[in-house]
Structure formats: C-alpha cells, structure tokens
Design a protein around this motif. Sequence first.
Motif, PDB file in Angstrom:
ATOM      1  N   LEU A 165     -26.887 -10.987 -41.293  1.00  0.00           N
ATOM      2  CA  LEU A 165     -26.829 -11.410 -40.071  1.00  0.00           C
ATOM      3  C   LEU A 165     -27.970 -10.952 -39.031  1.00  0.00           C
ATOM      4  CD1 LEU A 165     -25.046 -12.778 -37.775  1.00  0.00           C
ATOM      5  CD2 LEU A 165     -23.949 -10.449 -37.402  1.00  0.00           C
ATOM      6  N   GLU A 166     -28.351  -9.798 -39.188  1.00  0.00           N
ATOM      7  CA  GLU A 166     -29.589  -9.300 -38.254  1.00  0.00           C
ATOM      8  C   GLU A 166     -31.088 -10.129 -38.560  1.00  0.00           C
ATOM      9  OE1 GLU A 166     -27.585  -7.278 -40.029  1.00  0.00           O
ATOM     10  OE2 GLU A 166     -26.489  -6.846 -38.136  1.00  0.00           O
ATOM     11  N   GLU A 167     -31.020 -10.499 -39.792  1.00  0.00           N
ATOM     12  CA  GLU A 167     -32.427 -11.135 -40.013  1.00  0.00           C
ATOM     13  C   GLU A 167     -32.331 -12.557 -39.544  1.00  0.00           C
ATOM     14  OE1 GLU A 167     -33.584  -8.801 -44.360  1.00  0.00           O
ATOM     15  OE2 GLU A 167     -32.056 -10.386 -44.337  1.00  0.00           O
ATOM     16  N   TRP A 168     -31.122 -13.305 -39.672  1.00  0.00           N
ATOM     17  CA  TRP A 168     -30.788 -14.591 -39.513  1.00  0.00           C
ATOM     18  C   TRP A 168     -30.708 -14.876 -37.794  1.00  0.00           C
ATOM     19  CZ3 TRP A 168     -26.420 -16.672 -37.281  1.00  0.00           C
ATOM     20  CH2 TRP A 168     -26.233 -18.062 -37.561  1.00  0.00           C
ATOM     21  N   GLN A 169     -30.156 -14.343 -37.090  1.00  0.00           N
ATOM     22  CA  GLN A 169     -30.030 -14.461 -35.781  1.00  0.00           C
ATOM     23  C   GLN A 169     -30.964 -14.297 -34.756  1.00  0.00           C
ATOM     24  OE1 GLN A 169     -26.999 -11.255 -34.811  1.00  0.00           O
ATOM     25  NE2 GLN A 169     -27.900 -11.383 -32.951  1.00  0.00           N
TER      26      GLN A 169
ATOM     27  N   ARG B 261     -27.090 -16.830 -27.249  1.00  0.00           N
ATOM     28  CA  ARG B 261     -25.656 -16.756 -26.705  1.00  0.00           C
ATOM     29  C   ARG B 261     -24.986 -17.994 -26.533  1.00  0.00           C
ATOM     30  NH1 ARG B 261     -23.517 -13.260 -22.909  1.00  0.00           N
ATOM     31  NH2 ARG B 261     -22.588 -14.260 -21.030  1.00  0.00           N
ATOM     32  N   LEU B 262     -23.736 -17.936 -27.287  1.00  0.00           N
ATOM     33  CA  LEU B 262     -23.062 -19.240 -27.577  1.00  0.00           C
ATOM     34  C   LEU B 262     -22.542 -19.898 -26.011  1.00  0.00           C
ATOM     35  CD1 LEU B 262     -20.942 -18.073 -30.733  1.00  0.00           C
ATOM     36  CD2 LEU B 262     -23.527 -19.276 -30.410  1.00  0.00           C
ATOM     37  N   VAL B 263     -22.193 -19.056 -25.289  1.00  0.00           N
ATOM     38  CA  VAL B 263     -21.653 -19.424 -24.031  1.00  0.00           C
ATOM     39  C   VAL B 263     -22.646 -20.301 -23.083  1.00  0.00           C
ATOM     40  CG1 VAL B 263     -19.968 -17.648 -23.856  1.00  0.00           C
ATOM     41  CG2 VAL B 263     -21.995 -17.260 -22.674  1.00  0.00           C
ATOM     42  N   ASP B 264     -24.016 -19.871 -23.458  1.00  0.00           N
ATOM     43  CA  ASP B 264     -25.048 -20.640 -22.588  1.00  0.00           C
ATOM     44  C   ASP B 264     -25.605 -21.674 -23.330  1.00  0.00           C
ATOM     45  OD1 ASP B 264     -24.548 -18.597 -20.574  1.00  0.00           O
ATOM     46  OD2 ASP B 264     -26.242 -17.334 -21.341  1.00  0.00           O
ATOM     47  N   GLY B 265     -25.768 -21.598 -24.673  1.00  0.00           N
ATOM     48  CA  GLY B 265     -26.373 -23.072 -25.457  1.00  0.00           C
ATOM     49  C   GLY B 265     -26.160 -22.829 -27.004  1.00  0.00           C
TER      50      GLY B 265
ATOM     51  N   MET C 255     -24.075 -23.435 -34.531  1.00  0.00           N
ATOM     52  CA  MET C 255     -23.018 -23.642 -33.712  1.00  0.00           C
ATOM     53  C   MET C 255     -23.504 -23.997 -32.317  1.00  0.00           C
ATOM     54  SD  MET C 255     -19.620 -21.605 -33.335  1.00  0.00           S
ATOM     55  CE  MET C 255     -19.724 -20.736 -34.794  1.00  0.00           C
ATOM     56  N   ASP C 256     -22.502 -24.998 -31.962  1.00  0.00           N
ATOM     57  CA  ASP C 256     -22.758 -25.487 -30.475  1.00  0.00           C
ATOM     58  C   ASP C 256     -22.063 -24.604 -29.485  1.00  0.00           C
ATOM     59  OD1 ASP C 256     -23.429 -27.391 -28.412  1.00  0.00           O
ATOM     60  OD2 ASP C 256     -23.369 -28.986 -30.173  1.00  0.00           O
ATOM     61  N   ARG C 257     -22.535 -24.935 -28.323  1.00  0.00           N
ATOM     62  CA  ARG C 257     -21.979 -24.319 -27.228  1.00  0.00           C
ATOM     63  C   ARG C 257     -20.474 -23.920 -27.103  1.00  0.00           C
ATOM     64  NH1 ARG C 257     -21.978 -27.798 -23.139  1.00  0.00           N
ATOM     65  NH2 ARG C 257     -19.851 -27.982 -23.111  1.00  0.00           N
ATOM     66  N   LEU C 258     -19.924 -22.751 -26.730  1.00  0.00           N
ATOM     67  CA  LEU C 258     -18.562 -22.709 -26.686  1.00  0.00           C
ATOM     68  C   LEU C 258     -18.121 -22.637 -25.501  1.00  0.00           C
ATOM     69  CD1 LEU C 258     -18.200 -19.442 -29.081  1.00  0.00           C
ATOM     70  CD2 LEU C 258     -17.970 -21.792 -29.705  1.00  0.00           C
ATOM     71  N   ASP C 259     -16.865 -23.425 -25.029  1.00  0.00           N
ATOM     72  CA  ASP C 259     -16.107 -23.466 -23.892  1.00  0.00           C
ATOM     73  C   ASP C 259     -14.839 -22.870 -24.064  1.00  0.00           C
ATOM     74  OD1 ASP C 259     -17.982 -25.151 -23.246  1.00  0.00           O
ATOM     75  OD2 ASP C 259     -16.844 -27.074 -23.434  1.00  0.00           O
TER      76      ASP C 259
ATOM     77  N   ILE D  19     -14.458  -9.775 -22.845  1.00  0.00           N
ATOM     78  CA  ILE D  19     -14.028 -10.749 -23.559  1.00  0.00           C
ATOM     79  C   ILE D  19     -15.001 -12.016 -23.841  1.00  0.00           C
ATOM     80  CG2 ILE D  19     -12.563 -12.774 -23.349  1.00  0.00           C
ATOM     81  CD1 ILE D  19     -10.634 -11.095 -21.960  1.00  0.00           C
ATOM     82  N   VAL D  20     -15.783 -12.397 -23.090  1.00  0.00           N
ATOM     83  CA  VAL D  20     -17.052 -13.494 -23.534  1.00  0.00           C
ATOM     84  C   VAL D  20     -17.665 -12.781 -24.528  1.00  0.00           C
ATOM     85  CG1 VAL D  20     -18.752 -14.458 -22.705  1.00  0.00           C
ATOM     86  CG2 VAL D  20     -16.793 -14.569 -21.334  1.00  0.00           C
ATOM     87  N   ASP D  21     -18.087 -11.480 -24.336  1.00  0.00           N
ATOM     88  CA  ASP D  21     -19.052 -11.005 -25.319  1.00  0.00           C
ATOM     89  C   ASP D  21     -18.563 -10.841 -26.773  1.00  0.00           C
ATOM     90  OD1 ASP D  21     -21.438  -9.320 -25.912  1.00  0.00           O
ATOM     91  OD2 ASP D  21     -20.064  -7.651 -26.036  1.00  0.00           O
ATOM     92  N   ARG D  22     -17.014 -10.394 -26.797  1.00  0.00           N
ATOM     93  CA  ARG D  22     -16.367 -10.320 -28.273  1.00  0.00           C
ATOM     94  C   ARG D  22     -16.300 -11.480 -28.674  1.00  0.00           C
ATOM     95  NH1 ARG D  22     -11.309  -6.204 -27.443  1.00  0.00           N
ATOM     96  NH2 ARG D  22     -12.283  -4.383 -26.785  1.00  0.00           N
ATOM     97  N   VAL D  23     -16.261 -12.659 -27.916  1.00  0.00           N
ATOM     98  CA  VAL D  23     -16.122 -14.290 -28.595  1.00  0.00           C
ATOM     99  C   VAL D  23     -17.554 -14.557 -28.972  1.00  0.00           C
ATOM    100  CG1 VAL D  23     -15.695 -16.575 -28.086  1.00  0.00           C
ATOM    101  CG2 VAL D  23     -14.000 -14.995 -26.990  1.00  0.00           C
ATOM    102  N   HIS D  24     -18.386 -14.120 -28.139  1.00  0.00           N
ATOM    103  CA  HIS D  24     -19.951 -14.376 -28.924  1.00  0.00           C
ATOM    104  C   HIS D  24     -20.173 -13.720 -30.028  1.00  0.00           C
ATOM    105  CE1 HIS D  24     -24.263 -12.941 -28.151  1.00  0.00           C
ATOM    106  NE2 HIS D  24     -24.311 -14.335 -28.760  1.00  0.00           N
ATOM    107  N   LYS D  25     -19.938 -12.556 -30.075  1.00  0.00           N
ATOM    108  CA  LYS D  25     -20.163 -11.698 -31.424  1.00  0.00           C
ATOM    109  C   LYS D  25     -19.380 -12.216 -32.573  1.00  0.00           C
ATOM    110  CE  LYS D  25     -21.709  -7.446 -29.243  1.00  0.00           C
ATOM    111  NZ  LYS D  25     -21.058  -5.991 -28.750  1.00  0.00           N
ATOM    112  N   ALA D  26     -17.965 -12.633 -32.363  1.00  0.00           N
ATOM    113  CA  ALA D  26     -17.409 -13.197 -33.523  1.00  0.00           C
ATOM    114  C   ALA D  26     -17.900 -14.499 -34.042  1.00  0.00           C
ATOM    115  CB  ALA D  26     -15.782 -13.431 -32.965  1.00  0.00           C
ATOM    116  N   SER D  27     -18.124 -15.270 -33.070  1.00  0.00           N
ATOM    117  CA  SER D  27     -18.503 -16.528 -33.307  1.00  0.00           C
ATOM    118  C   SER D  27     -20.119 -16.587 -34.177  1.00  0.00           C
ATOM    119  CB  SER D  27     -18.875 -17.491 -32.179  1.00  0.00           C
ATOM    120  OG  SER D  27     -17.380 -17.627 -31.385  1.00  0.00           O
ATOM    121  N   LEU D  28     -20.890 -15.685 -33.604  1.00  0.00           N
ATOM    122  CA  LEU D  28     -22.074 -15.407 -34.445  1.00  0.00           C
ATOM    123  C   LEU D  28     -22.109 -15.302 -35.927  1.00  0.00           C
ATOM    124  CD1 LEU D  28     -24.558 -13.361 -32.205  1.00  0.00           C
ATOM    125  CD2 LEU D  28     -24.968 -15.467 -33.072  1.00  0.00           C
ATOM    126  N   ARG D  29     -20.938 -14.450 -36.225  1.00  0.00           N
ATOM    127  CA  ARG D  29     -20.642 -14.030 -37.361  1.00  0.00           C
ATOM    128  C   ARG D  29     -20.153 -15.305 -37.945  1.00  0.00           C
ATOM    129  NH1 ARG D  29     -18.424  -9.322 -35.030  1.00  0.00           N
ATOM    130  NH2 ARG D  29     -16.311 -10.228 -34.930  1.00  0.00           N
TER     131      ARG D  29
END
Length: 258
Positions: free
Chosen positions: A115-119, A124-128, A139-143, A231-241
Amino acid sequence: MIDSMPIKEEWDLILPLLGSNAIKDPNDAQKILGVPDSMLELQGSNQDVILWLMEVTVSQCFGDIMRKIKEYMEKCEGPVMMIVIIIHEARAYSSPEVTSSAGIWAKTHKTLLNLEEWQHDDDRLVDGLVQSVVPHRWMDRLDITIKVWLHHPDGHFSFDDANNLYGRSAQLTPEPCTGMAGLEAILKRGMVAIRNSIIDFVEKECEHSQEDLRALREWMPPMRIFNWDEIVDRVHKASLRDAHKRYKVWHTANGGHR
C-alpha cells in the motif's frame, strides 16, 4: 461526549460504544436481527437498553441495509436514534485493459507493490481520484451522505427521505457540504432524547434522589456531536485499502507475483 454526562457511580451504569455486536430478537434469543457497525448501549445491573445504532454502507447496498434496519427497529425497544453513513463512488470501477497505461506498466513491473509503495501521498478520495503510481483510476471520487432518524413520540421511526423533525439528510462530501446545520440540530435533539432515556432508566432501575438527577437533567450536548473531519479521514483510509485490493486482484490476474 457521553463521558461528560453526570452519571453517578453508585447507579452502576455503563455506556459502552460497541462495534459489530449482534442484536438479538427480544422474543427469541436464538434469532439475530442484525449486526450494526456501531451502537451505544446502556448497561445496568438487571437489563440493557440500546440507545443509538449506526450503519456505514456503500450506496449499492443501501436498500438491503434499510430493510435490515427496519426489521430490528420494529422489534427492539429503546433505540432513540438511527444514523446511516452512505458512501457512493461517483463512477463505477473497471479494471485496466491490457493496452492501457497500467497494462503497459505491468509488463515491466511484476512485483506486487504494498500500500505504501502503491499510493500517492496526495491521494484524497473526497477531492478526486486515486491514481496511484500504477497509472489507472482505481477509485473515483467518494460522495458521503449522512442520514439520521429519531424515534417518533408515537412509537416508531419514519424512514422516509423527507427532511422533517424526525429525519434529516446531509451531504458531507464533496464540498461544499449541504444540510449540515439541520443535521447537527437533529443530532443534538437525539442526544437530549438519549439523556432523557437514561433518566427514565435511572428512575425505574436505580436508587436515586431528585438532587442526583438534577445535574443529569441540566446536561446538554455540545454544539457538534461528531467530528466530521475524522469520519471523512476514516472513510478515506478504508477506501484507499479497498482501491489497493483492486490493484492486487488485477496484478495477480495479469501474471504479476508477490
């Protein structure tokens, strides 16, 4: 926030915030009504009462989640507030084609990236988008939408989408946020209702004096119930995974190795 409530030690009450705990049918202990992502429970010496429930779901599963919620809300006494966080990916995912930039990249990069090498550091999913160092839209933008319902005085939850005294919906992302003032107001009312449920419980189940209850009756929740940035940060991290899992599946299917 719950810790700030003036709960007397001698009442022997616990207010744990539980994750992924099964809710059993009160009329059939062998039947599981559901397993919400989070719930606030009031635990006393003789009985327990669920005060709020929270679910986190992707938009594609929202209908299924709501059917489950309605079932255990109809059979469980006690909950005064229901919160659902809905995550919607702006565009459906499709894996890279062999001739795409990622496909060409894969021909010379056979080792699986962690994950660290890949990302990308700025993903930041909420922005783009999540592009990663492997060139593809993983992964596309998350609403993110928040829905809250309160227990109606006549004894039910009204799970319609209308914004009213007992139900609110707000869009947390993308910015600008919409409906947040109404959402914060209904969450505050929900916490007042939870406080009142605790008072009712103490009056029925615990030895108490009116002086003991005065401080609890005067307690009011803060202006902001949840830390939305967290909450946004947690969603972001989970979605990156989740996006990285898509990459791993594609990498393995296209002849890559670990």
